[in-house]
Motif scaffolding. Sequence first.
Motif, PDB file in Angstrom:
ATOM      1  N   TRP A   1      37.989  27.826  37.476  1.00 13.34           N
ATOM      2  CA  TRP A   1      38.999  26.828  37.846  1.00 13.34           C
ATOM      3  C   TRP A   1      38.913  25.630  36.896  1.00 13.34           C
ATOM      4  CZ3 TRP A   1      43.008  28.016  40.620  1.00 13.34           C
ATOM      5  CH2 TRP A   1      43.886  27.009  41.047  1.00 13.34           C
TER       6      TRP A   1
ATOM      7  N   TRP B   1      45.679  33.525  41.744  1.00 10.52           N
ATOM      8  CA  TRP B   1      45.724  33.447  43.202  1.00 10.52           C
ATOM      9  C   TRP B   1      45.025  34.657  43.820  1.00 10.52           C
ATOM     10  CZ3 TRP B   1      46.630  29.951  46.799  1.00 10.52           C
ATOM     11  CH2 TRP B   1      47.356  28.797  46.479  1.00 10.52           C
ATOM     12  N   THR B   2      45.263  35.821  43.243  1.00  8.55           N
ATOM     13  CA  THR B   2      44.634  37.041  43.750  1.00  8.55           C
ATOM     14  C   THR B   2      43.119  36.965  43.610  1.00  8.55           C
ATOM     15  OG1 THR B   2      46.594  38.311  43.095  1.00  8.55           O
ATOM     16  CG2 THR B   2      44.573  39.561  43.525  1.00  8.55           C
TER      17      THR B   2
ATOM     18  N   THR C   1      41.274  34.210  43.421  1.00 10.36           N
ATOM     19  CA  THR C   1      40.762  33.203  44.349  1.00 10.36           C
ATOM     20  C   THR C   1      40.660  33.759  45.763  1.00 10.36           C
ATOM     21  OG1 THR C   1      41.786  31.446  43.007  1.00 10.36           O
ATOM     22  CG2 THR C   1      41.097  30.866  45.247  1.00 10.36           C
ATOM     23  N   THR C   2      41.684  34.491  46.179  1.00 12.62           N
ATOM     24  CA  THR C   2      41.685  35.076  47.520  1.00 12.62           C
ATOM     25  C   THR C   2      40.567  36.099  47.670  1.00 12.62           C
ATOM     26  OG1 THR C   2      44.095  34.804  47.587  1.00 12.62           O
ATOM     27  CG2 THR C   2      43.103  36.237  49.256  1.00 12.62           C
TER      28      THR C   2
ATOM     29  N   VAL D   1      38.166  33.395  50.081  1.00  6.35           N
ATOM     30  CA  VAL D   1      39.383  33.322  50.889  1.00  6.35           C
ATOM     31  C   VAL D   1      39.538  31.959  51.558  1.00  6.35           C
ATOM     32  CG1 VAL D   1      38.302  34.258  52.983  1.00  6.35           C
ATOM     33  CG2 VAL D   1      40.763  34.569  52.603  1.00  6.35           C
TER      34      VAL D   1
ATOM     35  N   ARG E   1      38.780  29.037  50.294  1.00  2.00           N
ATOM     36  CA  ARG E   1      39.376  28.130  49.303  1.00  2.00           C
ATOM     37  C   ARG E   1      40.870  28.420  49.159  1.00  2.00           C
ATOM     38  NH1 ARG E   1      36.881  27.080  43.350  1.00  2.00           N
ATOM     39  NH2 ARG E   1      35.150  26.480  44.713  1.00  2.00           N
ATOM     40  N   CYS E   2      41.221  29.685  49.190  1.00  2.44           N
ATOM     41  CA  CYS E   2      42.627  30.061  49.101  1.00  2.44           C
ATOM     42  C   CYS E   2      43.419  29.469  50.261  1.00  2.44           C
ATOM     43  CB  CYS E   2      42.762  31.586  49.085  1.00  2.44           C
ATOM     44  SG  CYS E   2      44.463  32.184  49.141  1.00  2.44           S
TER      45      CYS E   2
ATOM     46  N   TYR F   1      44.028  25.792  49.673  1.00  2.00           N
ATOM     47  CA  TYR F   1      45.104  25.558  48.710  1.00  2.00           C
ATOM     48  C   TYR F   1      46.470  25.769  49.359  1.00  2.00           C
ATOM     49  CZ  TYR F   1      41.542  25.723  45.009  1.00  2.00           C
ATOM     50  OH  TYR F   1      40.458  25.476  44.209  1.00  2.00           O
TER      51      TYR F   1
END
Length: 281
Positions: free
Chosen positions: A3, A28-29, A31-32, A36, A38-39, A42
Amino acid sequence: MPWGPDVNNTVCTNDKGWVTYQGYICQWTLTTYLDVQRCLEYLGYLGYSILREQESQTAAITVTRDKKLDLQKKQTQRNVFQCNIIGMQNCGKTGILQGFLGRNLAKQRQIKEEHKSLYAINTTYVYGQEKYLLLHEVLSDSEFITASDTTCDVVCLVYDVSNPKSFEYCTRIFKQHFIDSKTPCIIVAGKSDLHEAKQGHGSSPTEFCNKHKMPPPQSYTCNTVGPPSKDFFVKVTTIAMYPHTSQADLKTSTFWLRASVGATVFAVLGFAVYKTLLKQR
């Protein structure tokens, strides 16, 4: 979790080094998949639950069934697969990650050391289905690797074809951590453009793969004129999706043809749609 400046070397970018739409979705994928919570944070900052009229941002997360059930049913509902890249230092692990993002050796040499990433995520197509493949480089020259380093859908054990001591490390890691595991392993002959040295191990990489019922060694190089070929990553994704596939199937060219033909059809279809849209302008 990438990041910062390393994000540009984790996902696809354009010629100016800016993250593309595909790269944005991949981030995004990633991060998830890795964090999860943190996702969800966001999504909360972006007002997802309000904009989408949902009770909470958890509505954006899809939870798939347990991997054990996938193995039992010999099929999977998942779209994201993780491959851990393991090998001794300087065997070509980073080259594989960056090659997955379409960067050849010349472009990789422009990356600053502090901006390198241990992750790379991009899409591949298997039987015409779009899947996300997440590559994770494991930093370890010793035979000790953590439990998280062995938790993935498929493992690539990489050796440098020009280093006679490189393959020995892969065999030790395999015997200590994966010989009794259900996680499929792939032996990768990295830097395959270089002169191949005879490996110091008692058996050749091909003999080792046959003995342990693994797919034959896969050659890979990022020392290309244009972007490196993606065929290797289609194979990795296919094995991650179908870990129960027999060694006999993996050795046949028709198996890989069936897996990769979907990507070709998708590319042709995409080009046809593109031409149609241009005519309508």
